[in-house]
Design a protein around this motif. Structure first.
Motif, PDB file in Angstrom:
ATOM      1  N   LYS A   1       0.834  -1.200   0.000  1.00  0.00           N
ATOM      2  CA  LYS A   1       0.000   0.000   0.000  1.00  0.00           C
ATOM      3  C   LYS A   1       0.875   1.258   0.000  1.00  0.00           C
ATOM      4  CE  LYS A   1      -3.377   2.463   2.821  1.00  0.00           C
ATOM      5  NZ  LYS A   1      -4.106   2.469   4.115  1.00  0.00           N
ATOM      6  N   THR A   2       1.918   1.260   0.833  1.00  0.00           N
ATOM      7  CA  THR A   2       2.831   2.409   0.889  1.00  0.00           C
ATOM      8  C   THR A   2       3.552   2.584  -0.443  1.00  0.00           C
ATOM      9  OG1 THR A   2       3.160   2.062   3.257  1.00  0.00           O
ATOM     10  CG2 THR A   2       4.782   3.413   2.110  1.00  0.00           C
ATOM     11  N   PHE A   3       3.962   1.475  -1.041  1.00  0.00           N
ATOM     12  CA  PHE A   3       4.630   1.524  -2.348  1.00  0.00           C
ATOM     13  C   PHE A   3       3.719   2.167  -3.395  1.00  0.00           C
ATOM     14  CE2 PHE A   3       5.130  -0.588  -6.487  1.00  0.00           C
ATOM     15  CZ  PHE A   3       6.417  -0.178  -6.818  1.00  0.00           C
ATOM     16  N   LEU A   4       2.454   1.729  -3.446  1.00  0.00           N
ATOM     17  CA  LEU A   4       1.502   2.283  -4.412  1.00  0.00           C
ATOM     18  C   LEU A   4       1.237   3.757  -4.143  1.00  0.00           C
ATOM     19  CD1 LEU A   4      -1.061  -0.670  -4.611  1.00  0.00           C
ATOM     20  CD2 LEU A   4       0.590   0.009  -6.348  1.00  0.00           C
ATOM     21  N   GLN A   5       1.131   4.093  -2.863  1.00  0.00           N
ATOM     22  CA  GLN A   5       0.868   5.476  -2.497  1.00  0.00           C
ATOM     23  C   GLN A   5       2.021   6.385  -2.946  1.00  0.00           C
ATOM     24  OE1 GLN A   5      -0.308   5.821   1.552  1.00  0.00           O
ATOM     25  NE2 GLN A   5      -0.622   8.036   1.469  1.00  0.00           N
ATOM     26  N   ASN A   6       3.234   5.922  -2.789  1.00  0.00           N
ATOM     27  CA  ASN A   6       4.395   6.714  -3.196  1.00  0.00           C
ATOM     28  C   ASN A   6       4.476   6.873  -4.716  1.00  0.00           C
ATOM     29  OD1 ASN A   6       5.197   7.029  -0.531  1.00  0.00           O
ATOM     30  ND2 ASN A   6       6.545   5.235  -0.566  1.00  0.00           N
ATOM     31  N   LYS A   7       3.948   5.901  -5.429  1.00  0.00           N
ATOM     32  CA  LYS A   7       3.981   5.960  -6.890  1.00  0.00           C
ATOM     33  C   LYS A   7       2.909   6.872  -7.474  1.00  0.00           C
ATOM     34  CE  LYS A   7       7.386   3.105  -7.860  1.00  0.00           C
ATOM     35  NZ  LYS A   7       8.573   3.536  -8.636  1.00  0.00           N
ATOM     36  N   GLY A   8       1.880   7.193  -6.654  1.00  0.00           N
ATOM     37  CA  GLY A   8       0.835   8.094  -7.130  1.00  0.00           C
ATOM     38  C   GLY A   8      -0.412   7.369  -7.589  1.00  0.00           C
ATOM     39  N   ASN A   9      -1.471   8.170  -7.798  1.00  0.00           N
ATOM     40  CA  ASN A   9      -2.780   7.598  -8.119  1.00  0.00           C
ATOM     41  C   ASN A   9      -2.799   6.884  -9.458  1.00  0.00           C
ATOM     42  OD1 ASN A   9      -3.753   8.590  -5.725  1.00  0.00           O
ATOM     43  ND2 ASN A   9      -4.776  10.372  -6.631  1.00  0.00           N
ATOM     44  N   ILE A  10      -2.165   7.475 -10.463  1.00  0.00           N
ATOM     45  CA  ILE A  10      -2.215   6.871 -11.792  1.00  0.00           C
ATOM     46  C   ILE A  10      -1.581   5.490 -11.791  1.00  0.00           C
ATOM     47  CG2 ILE A  10      -0.050   7.969 -12.527  1.00  0.00           C
ATOM     48  CD1 ILE A  10      -3.167   7.197 -14.688  1.00  0.00           C
ATOM     49  N   PHE A  11      -0.518   5.313 -11.020  1.00  0.00           N
ATOM     50  CA  PHE A  11       0.118   3.997 -10.924  1.00  0.00           C
ATOM     51  C   PHE A  11      -0.801   2.998 -10.224  1.00  0.00           C
ATOM     52  CE2 PHE A  11       2.948   0.790  -9.159  1.00  0.00           C
ATOM     53  CZ  PHE A  11       3.747   0.490 -10.255  1.00  0.00           C
ATOM     54  N   SER A  12      -1.538   3.464  -9.218  1.00  0.00           N
ATOM     55  CA  SER A  12      -2.486   2.588  -8.508  1.00  0.00           C
ATOM     56  C   SER A  12      -3.538   2.055  -9.459  1.00  0.00           C
ATOM     57  CB  SER A  12      -3.146   3.356  -7.360  1.00  0.00           C
ATOM     58  OG  SER A  12      -2.199   3.751  -6.395  1.00  0.00           O
ATOM     59  N   TYR A  13      -4.054   2.939 -10.335  1.00  0.00           N
ATOM     60  CA  TYR A  13      -5.047   2.497 -11.316  1.00  0.00           C
ATOM     61  C   TYR A  13      -4.433   1.546 -12.338  1.00  0.00           C
ATOM     62  CZ  TYR A  13      -8.533   5.923  -9.755  1.00  0.00           C
ATOM     63  OH  TYR A  13      -9.464   6.624  -9.027  1.00  0.00           O
ATOM     64  N   LEU A  14      -3.254   1.914 -12.860  1.00  0.00           N
ATOM     65  CA  LEU A  14      -2.629   1.121 -13.919  1.00  0.00           C
ATOM     66  C   LEU A  14      -2.226  -0.268 -13.438  1.00  0.00           C
ATOM     67  CD1 LEU A  14      -0.385   3.802 -15.676  1.00  0.00           C
ATOM     68  CD2 LEU A  14      -2.517   2.796 -16.514  1.00  0.00           C
ATOM     69  N   LEU A  15      -1.917  -0.409 -12.148  1.00  0.00           N
ATOM     70  CA  LEU A  15      -1.540  -1.719 -11.621  1.00  0.00           C
ATOM     71  C   LEU A  15      -2.753  -2.513 -11.149  1.00  0.00           C
ATOM     72  CD1 LEU A  15       0.749  -3.669 -10.856  1.00  0.00           C
ATOM     73  CD2 LEU A  15       0.822  -2.558  -8.608  1.00  0.00           C
ATOM     74  N   SER A  16      -3.677  -1.845 -10.450  1.00  0.00           N
ATOM     75  CA  SER A  16      -4.795  -2.555  -9.816  1.00  0.00           C
ATOM     76  C   SER A  16      -5.784  -3.118 -10.825  1.00  0.00           C
ATOM     77  CB  SER A  16      -5.528  -1.624  -8.844  1.00  0.00           C
ATOM     78  OG  SER A  16      -4.687  -1.207  -7.799  1.00  0.00           O
ATOM     79  N   LEU A  17      -6.158  -2.312 -11.809  1.00  0.00           N
ATOM     80  CA  LEU A  17      -7.199  -2.760 -12.739  1.00  0.00           C
ATOM     81  C   LEU A  17      -6.772  -3.978 -13.559  1.00  0.00           C
ATOM     82  CD1 LEU A  17      -8.644   0.694 -13.880  1.00  0.00           C
ATOM     83  CD2 LEU A  17      -9.482  -0.862 -12.106  1.00  0.00           C
ATOM     84  N   PRO A  18      -5.549  -4.023 -14.121  1.00  0.00           N
ATOM     85  CA  PRO A  18      -5.133  -5.259 -14.815  1.00  0.00           C
ATOM     86  C   PRO A  18      -5.043  -6.462 -13.882  1.00  0.00           C
ATOM     87  CG  PRO A  18      -3.754  -3.419 -15.493  1.00  0.00           C
ATOM     88  CD  PRO A  18      -4.568  -2.933 -14.342  1.00  0.00           C
ATOM     89  N   LEU A  19      -4.631  -6.238 -12.626  1.00  0.00           N
ATOM     90  CA  LEU A  19      -4.558  -7.353 -11.680  1.00  0.00           C
ATOM     91  C   LEU A  19      -5.943  -7.900 -11.361  1.00  0.00           C
ATOM     92  CD1 LEU A  19      -1.759  -6.248  -9.170  1.00  0.00           C
ATOM     93  CD2 LEU A  19      -1.674  -8.104 -10.846  1.00  0.00           C
ATOM     94  N   ILE A  20      -6.938  -7.019 -11.277  1.00  0.00           N
ATOM     95  CA  ILE A  20      -8.316  -7.479 -11.058  1.00  0.00           C
ATOM     96  C   ILE A  20      -8.771  -8.336 -12.232  1.00  0.00           C
ATOM     97  CG2 ILE A  20     -10.719  -6.728 -10.880  1.00  0.00           C
ATOM     98  CD1 ILE A  20      -9.717  -4.286  -9.324  1.00  0.00           C
ATOM     99  N   LEU A  21      -8.492  -7.877 -13.441  1.00  0.00           N
ATOM    100  CA  LEU A  21      -8.892  -8.639 -14.634  1.00  0.00           C
ATOM    101  C   LEU A  21      -8.152  -9.974 -14.709  1.00  0.00           C
ATOM    102  CD1 LEU A  21      -9.058  -5.775 -17.293  1.00  0.00           C
ATOM    103  CD2 LEU A  21     -10.967  -6.940 -16.161  1.00  0.00           C
ATOM    104  N   PHE A  22      -6.859  -9.981 -14.404  1.00  0.00           N
ATOM    105  CA  PHE A  22      -6.089 -11.226 -14.421  1.00  0.00           C
ATOM    106  C   PHE A  22      -6.628 -12.203 -13.375  1.00  0.00           C
ATOM    107  CE2 PHE A  22      -2.717 -13.720 -12.416  1.00  0.00           C
ATOM    108  CZ  PHE A  22      -2.289 -14.486 -13.497  1.00  0.00           C
ATOM    109  N   SER A  23      -6.904 -11.709 -12.183  1.00  0.00           N
ATOM    110  CA  SER A  23      -7.417 -12.573 -11.113  1.00  0.00           C
ATOM    111  C   SER A  23      -8.778 -13.146 -11.479  1.00  0.00           C
ATOM    112  CB  SER A  23      -7.519 -11.777  -9.800  1.00  0.00           C
ATOM    113  OG  SER A  23      -6.262 -11.279  -9.408  1.00  0.00           O
TER     114      SER A  23
END
Length: 657
Positions: A351-373
């Motif tokens: 969570k801290t890693f994602l927060q440091n990377k910013g909101n756009i990174f959170s979206y770009l990482l989370s949404l593909p992971l949801i689809l993959f899962s």
């Protein structure tokens, strides 16, 4: 109290992290876990979820207040949903992927669990559970590894629109009074509470329990507590606030202990008490210090991971292990190991890693992971495991349902449960099969799920003997109604059946007769129900139509059928003594015989002796290595088919002129 404006700097101070709220979270998660382990240990423990809802409303409102100033709605939503993704997604995806894999390996019938987990990835498992009529309080739900995700679905559905509601009502405007947003939240909460009282499923985990419409008020009172907390000063009436705090804390504890049965309406005690407790805790040193203790604080911090992991572990252990000391030890070990690991690795570091990377990174990482899962879980659902671990001694597992008598659809078309399974205009036609020839009778089967579980028997009667068959199950509603007035849907079906009955036909009545929890004894409405049966029997005599009552069958105590696998001697740990089970049955049978003696067209079929023959000293849910039951009191298709031989002979005997 003047609900006026307040400066941003003061708000930040007011809505900083509170250790005592983590203490309340700890109490809530302990309530839930203890209740899920054994409802007798803490009957009201399920209300811990209601406590979480109130806490969530309070914390999310404060969080939105802190960063929602000077933001337009698009920017506010962009930031809010990014924060929710960072908070929810890492632990949830990991949990569902790992547990889905374990479910596929262990569970012989993993489809419902995997479908629930799939929809939980998108926040809609609660609607799926409601649609399939998954009774949240039934022991059978312990076999669904993702039943508990309904509450996450409710929370995310409410938070889809919650920031918009606050923005529209002027909550973020520092220059205006907050009386309007407070009034709006109060009004919507009152409407939601009324909806909760109206919706069905207070005791069965139906719409009232699973859907967001009757749950918003709990988030709402958390929001109201958040708004009111801005206007409380420590120095004002401290003694009175301490008394109120302690009383509300006692109400929270009482809500866990007082309910003797599950009913969502108990939330009207637990949720307001939690809101008051949160509001007044800062003014009570001893209670605040107690709830801020290191142990409770840590449990509160890991409460989300504890909630995610405890239920799938419990579900899988129910499938694979028998309840004993090692069962409890393994549950605690696995639950705390996975939860602590999830907290430190996923909730903190990632969570801290994602927060440091910013909101756009959170979206770009989370949404593909949801689809993959979701793709992974979907693949598991479509795959077949030929050797599931939980089979453990069974020759095979029969189907729970079959697509009979419905054509071109599934059996649930012949199940009426409002609002999700309505009575259709063609239900009568689809759920009725005429006899092979006009000289054979039709069996008009009426009742609750204990009429519905006769489908294996009915299939045999239709296919082998040519009898006509009609079956529509009204969930949770025996026929006739004990009070004499059936639901409109059941009455329509009955009137339609009456119009089609001919001389020589039979009305077959099936229902639940015994209590499912605690001491097994006859239900209190049996006497009134038999009186109504007598009235209907009399009315059918002129039509030369007879009534057959299906007697109760053995009621078992197991949570998971897969714990009942037979040993080499064909005994199982789920077997019960026949004499103990026959005692409550005899009281019901005597009452039935008393009514039967007054009606020459009323008969009772002894289904109990078919499932548990008189020559046996114990009753078993398994015969020749094959389960007869789908849960502790419903037959599966195979168990119902076993009734065919003697029931068909029974029909021939009573059909003789």
């Amino acid at each position: 109290m003047n609900i006026g404006s307040i400066s941003f700097s003061e708000t930040v101070k007011k809505f900083s992290y509170r250790k005592d709220i983590d203490g309340i979270r700890a109490i809530a998660i302990l309530m839930v876990i203890i209740n899920h382990l054994n409802t007798k240990w803490l009957p009201g423990g399920y209300l811990g979820v209601d406590i979480f809802f109130v806490i969530s409303g309070f914390v999310i409102t404060g969080s939105l207040f802190n960063y929602g100033h000077r933001k337009g709605l698009p920017s506010l939503l962009y930031d809010f949903y990014a924060k929710r993704l960072r908070r929810i997604t890492p632990a949830l995806l990991t949990n569902i992927v790992i547990c889905s894999t374990a479910v596929w390996i262990i569970d012989p019938q993993p489809q419902i669990s995997l479908q629930t987990g799939f929809l939980a990835l998108f926040g809609f498992s609660n609607f799926y559970l409601w649609k399939i009529s998954q009774d949240y309080f039934s022991p059978s739900t312990k076999l669904n590894a993702f039943t508990h995700t309904w509450s996450l679905g409710v929370e995310e559905q409410i938070y889809l629109l919650y920031p918009c509601l606050l923005k529209i009502t002027g909550f973020f405007n520092e220059k205006t009074s907050r009386l309007f947003p407070l009034t709006a939240i109060c009004a919507l909460s009152i409407v939601s509470a009324i909806v909760l009282m109206i919706l069905p499923g207070h005791t069965t985990g139906g719409a009232a329990y699973l859907l967001p419409f009757g749950r918003f008020w709990e988030f709402g009172i958390g929001c109201i507590a958040c708004l009111l907390s801005l206007h409380f000063e420590n120095r004002d009436q401290k003694n009175i606030k301490s008394v109120i705090c302690y009383l509300s804390f006692l109400c929270v504890i009482f809500s866990a202990v007082l309910p003797q049965y599950q009913n969502v309406l108990w939330s009207f005690l637990a949720a307001p008490a939690t809101a008051v407790l949160i509001l007044f805790l800062p003014h009570t040193n001893k209670a605040r210090l107690f709830l801020s203790g290191n142990v409770l604080q840590f449990l509160g911090k890991i409460s989300y991971s504890l909630y995610l992991w405890h239920w799938p572990i419990l579900s899988l252990l129910n499938l694979y292990m028998k309840s004993n000391t090692s069962y409890l030890y393994n549950f605690l070990l696995l639950t705390f190991f996975t939860s602590i690991s999830s907290y430190f690795i996923l909730e903190k570091r990632l969570k801290t890693f994602l927060q440091n990377k910013g909101n756009i990174f959170s979206y770009l990482l989370s949404l593909p992971l949801i689809l993959f899962s979701s793709l992974y879980v979907f693949t598991l659902h479509k795959s077949h495991n030929p050797h599931p671990l939980a089979i453990n001694g069974f020759r095979y597992i029969p189907d729970s349902y079959e697509n009979f008598p419905v054509k071109h659809t599934n059996f649930f078309y012949c199940t009426v449960e409002l609002p999700k399974r309505p009575l259709h205009s063609n239900t009568m036609e689809k759920c009725t099969i005429p006899p092979a020839n006009k000289n054979l009778p039709t069996l008009w089967v009426m009742g609750d799920s204990h009429a519905g579980h006769l489908m294996g028997l009915l299939s045999q009667l239709q296919q082998k003997s040519g009898y006509g068959i009609h079956l529509v199950e009204t969930v949770g509603e025996p026929f006739p109604a004990s009070g004499g007035i059936s639901s409109p849907e059941r009455q329509k079906l009955w009137n339609a059946a009456l119009a089609r009955m001919k001389s020589g036909d039979f009305v077959v009545l099936g229902r639940i007769f015994l209590t499912r929890d605690g001491e097994i004894k006859p239900l209190p409405d049996i006497e009134n129900w038999l009186q109504q049966v007598g009235k209907i029997t009399s009315s059918l005599e002129a039509k030369n139509v007879s009534i057959i009552i299906m007697s109760p069958i053995p009621m078992f105590r197991f949570d998971s059928l897969y714990n009942c696998a037979p040993s080499q001697s064909n005994n199982t740990t789920c077997d019960i003594k026949r004499k103990d089970e026959a005692k409550p049955l005899n009281d019901i049978m005597h009452a039935m015989i008393d009514v039967q003696e007054n009606h020459k067209n009323l008969y009772v079929f002894d289904a109990f002796s078919e499932i548990c023959p008189e020559e046996l000293t114990s009753c078993s849910p398994v015969r020749n290595g094959i389960p007869l039951y789908r849960d502790k009191d419903h037959l599966n298709v195979y168990g119902s088919e076993i009734l065919y031989k003697n029931f068909s002979g029974f029909l021939k005997n009573i059909s003789k002129p």
